[in-house]
Design a protein around this motif. Structure first.
Motif, PDB file in Angstrom:
ATOM      1  N   LEU A  73     -12.182  61.153  57.936  1.00 27.96           N
ATOM      2  CA  LEU A  73     -12.380  60.127  56.913  1.00 27.96           C
ATOM      3  C   LEU A  73     -12.400  58.782  57.622  1.00 27.96           C
ATOM      4  N   PHE A  74     -13.434  58.005  57.362  1.00 22.88           N
ATOM      5  CA  PHE A  74     -13.526  56.671  57.968  1.00 22.88           C
ATOM      6  C   PHE A  74     -13.481  55.613  56.885  1.00 22.88           C
ATOM      7  N   GLN A  75     -12.861  54.517  57.234  1.00 24.84           N
ATOM      8  CA  GLN A  75     -12.716  53.480  56.220  1.00 24.84           C
ATOM      9  C   GLN A  75     -12.683  52.113  56.868  1.00 24.84           C
ATOM     10  N   ASN A  76     -13.415  51.178  56.273  1.00 25.31           N
ATOM     11  CA  ASN A  76     -13.170  49.784  56.633  1.00 25.31           C
ATOM     12  C   ASN A  76     -13.076  48.986  55.341  1.00 25.31           C
ATOM     13  N   GLU A  77     -13.165  47.702  55.399  1.00 23.38           N
ATOM     14  CA  GLU A  77     -12.974  46.863  54.213  1.00 23.38           C
ATOM     15  C   GLU A  77     -13.741  47.347  52.987  1.00 23.38           C
ATOM     16  N   ASN A  78     -15.032  47.631  53.195  1.00 27.67           N
ATOM     17  CA  ASN A  78     -15.864  47.931  52.026  1.00 27.67           C
ATOM     18  C   ASN A  78     -16.463  49.325  51.986  1.00 27.67           C
ATOM     19  N   HIS A  79     -16.270  50.073  53.063  1.00 22.99           N
ATOM     20  CA  HIS A  79     -16.902  51.386  53.095  1.00 22.99           C
ATOM     21  C   HIS A  79     -15.903  52.494  53.286  1.00 22.99           C
ATOM     22  N   TYR A  80     -16.249  53.618  52.717  1.00 25.50           N
ATOM     23  CA  TYR A  80     -15.418  54.784  52.859  1.00 25.50           C
ATOM     24  C   TYR A  80     -16.364  55.952  53.106  1.00 25.50           C
ATOM     25  N   LYS A  81     -16.181  56.639  54.236  1.00 30.27           N
ATOM     26  CA  LYS A  81     -17.129  57.695  54.598  1.00 30.27           C
ATOM     27  C   LYS A  81     -16.417  58.979  54.982  1.00 30.27           C
ATOM     28  N   VAL A  82     -17.084  60.092  54.680  1.00 28.47           N
ATOM     29  CA  VAL A  82     -16.531  61.403  55.019  1.00 28.47           C
ATOM     30  C   VAL A  82     -17.478  62.086  55.999  1.00 28.47           C
ATOM     31  N   PHE A  83     -16.911  62.613  57.078  1.00 26.92           N
ATOM     32  CA  PHE A  83     -17.707  63.313  58.089  1.00 26.92           C
ATOM     33  C   PHE A  83     -17.219  64.742  58.233  1.00 26.92           C
ATOM     34  N   LEU A  84     -18.168  65.640  58.380  1.00 23.46           N
ATOM     35  CA  LEU A  84     -17.843  67.044  58.632  1.00 23.46           C
ATOM     36  C   LEU A  84     -18.567  67.456  59.907  1.00 23.46           C
ATOM     37  N   ASP A  85     -17.801  67.928  60.877  1.00 23.02           N
ATOM     38  CA  ASP A  85     -18.362  68.336  62.169  1.00 23.02           C
ATOM     39  C   ASP A  85     -19.299  67.258  62.730  1.00 23.02           C
ATOM     40  N   GLY A  86     -18.893  66.009  62.590  1.00 19.94           N
ATOM     41  CA  GLY A  86     -19.646  64.900  63.172  1.00 19.94           C
ATOM     42  C   GLY A  86     -20.801  64.371  62.339  1.00 19.94           C
ATOM     43  N   LYS A  87     -21.063  65.006  61.164  1.00 24.27           N
ATOM     44  CA  LYS A  87     -22.182  64.516  60.332  1.00 24.27           C
ATOM     45  C   LYS A  87     -21.654  63.954  59.005  1.00 24.27           C
TER      46      LYS A  87
END
Ligand code: DC
Length: 229
Positions: A73-87
């Motif tokens: 799970l990646f997060q910064n001020e305005n974005h939140y992203k989910v990665f599975l096996d690098g994608k």
């Protein structure tokens, strides 16, 4: 934060569609905490199992798949992203198909163990707002604040309906309500880590509340708690 103290955890549990994600994300942003969406992890593995066309009743193959998976799970001020096996799979895990099938993954104890380890590791370096079904009960029974966010089935159906409509997805509202009732049952009746209120949890019924009011209430609870320490 002092060295001898554990990082602060605000655990937010509750049924599907109670608005946990939005509120947890906003509270985290306001307090400068890390936001962790544990549902995204169960969803990520569900998506992978669906893509691989695994038999969702075959627990052994689900466990093997989970052991070989990397969820980030990646997060910064305005974005939140989910990665599975690098994608990146942030959007792909939000389909109704994934929602409908995630109970298969969520009911396998060995898979929950894997995900619990990842979830607990976030506390090593961060203060966190973590949302899910079993955060206050199982993942962090010693969370400094435990919230149980609830709302009526009708209200949760309405919110989900509007959310889908915004995404251009038209769905029969009666069917949607039935799906939500089914998911409630599956979440609260499974053997492992079922959704339930921790005796210490502060229950917030959000049926008639705005998101701003919810965020304010939780941040006030936090400030009072910090003051009293
Ligand atoms: O909150 P959500 O709808 O994104 O959750 C997706 C699925 O994962 C749903 O079936 C409930 C399950 N879940 C769980 O069992 N435990 C959690 N801590 C979070 C989600």
């Amino acid at each position: 934060m002092k060295h001898n103290k554990k990082h602060f955890v605000i655990a937010i549990d509750g049924p599907a569609g109670a608005g946990k994600s939005t509120v947890a994300m906003l509270v985290a942003k306001k307090l400068g905490f890390l936001y962790v969406d544990t549902g995204a992890m169960y969803r990520a593995l569900t998506l992978k199992a669906l893509r691989q066309k695994l038999d969702l009743n075959d627990r052994q193959s689900l466990i093997e798949m989970a052991r070989k998976s990397k969820i980030e799970l990646f997060q910064n001020e305005n974005h939140y992203k989910v990665f599975l096996d690098g994608k990146e799979i942030t959007e792909e895990i939000r389909t109704e198909e994934v929602s409908r099938n995630s109970h298969f993954i969520a009911s396998v104890p060995e898979i929950r163990e894997i995900l619990w380890d990842i979830q607990r590791s976030y506390r090593n370096n961060h203060n966190i707002v973590m949302e899910g079904r079993d955060i206050g009960t199982v993942v962090f029974p010693d969370a400094q604040i435990k919230i149980y966010l609830d709302a009526s089935v009708e209200e949760r159906t309405k919110r989900r309906y509007l959310q889908l409509k915004q995404q251009g997805i038209e769905i029969d509202i009666k069917k949607l309500k039935e799906e939500i009732i089914k998911r409630d049952e599956k979440d609260s009746k499974r053997d492992i880590a079922p959704l339930k209120k921790h005796p210490e949890a502060i229950v917030i019924d959000t049926t008639n509340m705005t998101i701003e009011e919810e965020v304010l209430l939780i941040t006030e609870i936090y400030r009072k708690r910090i003051k009293s320490e």
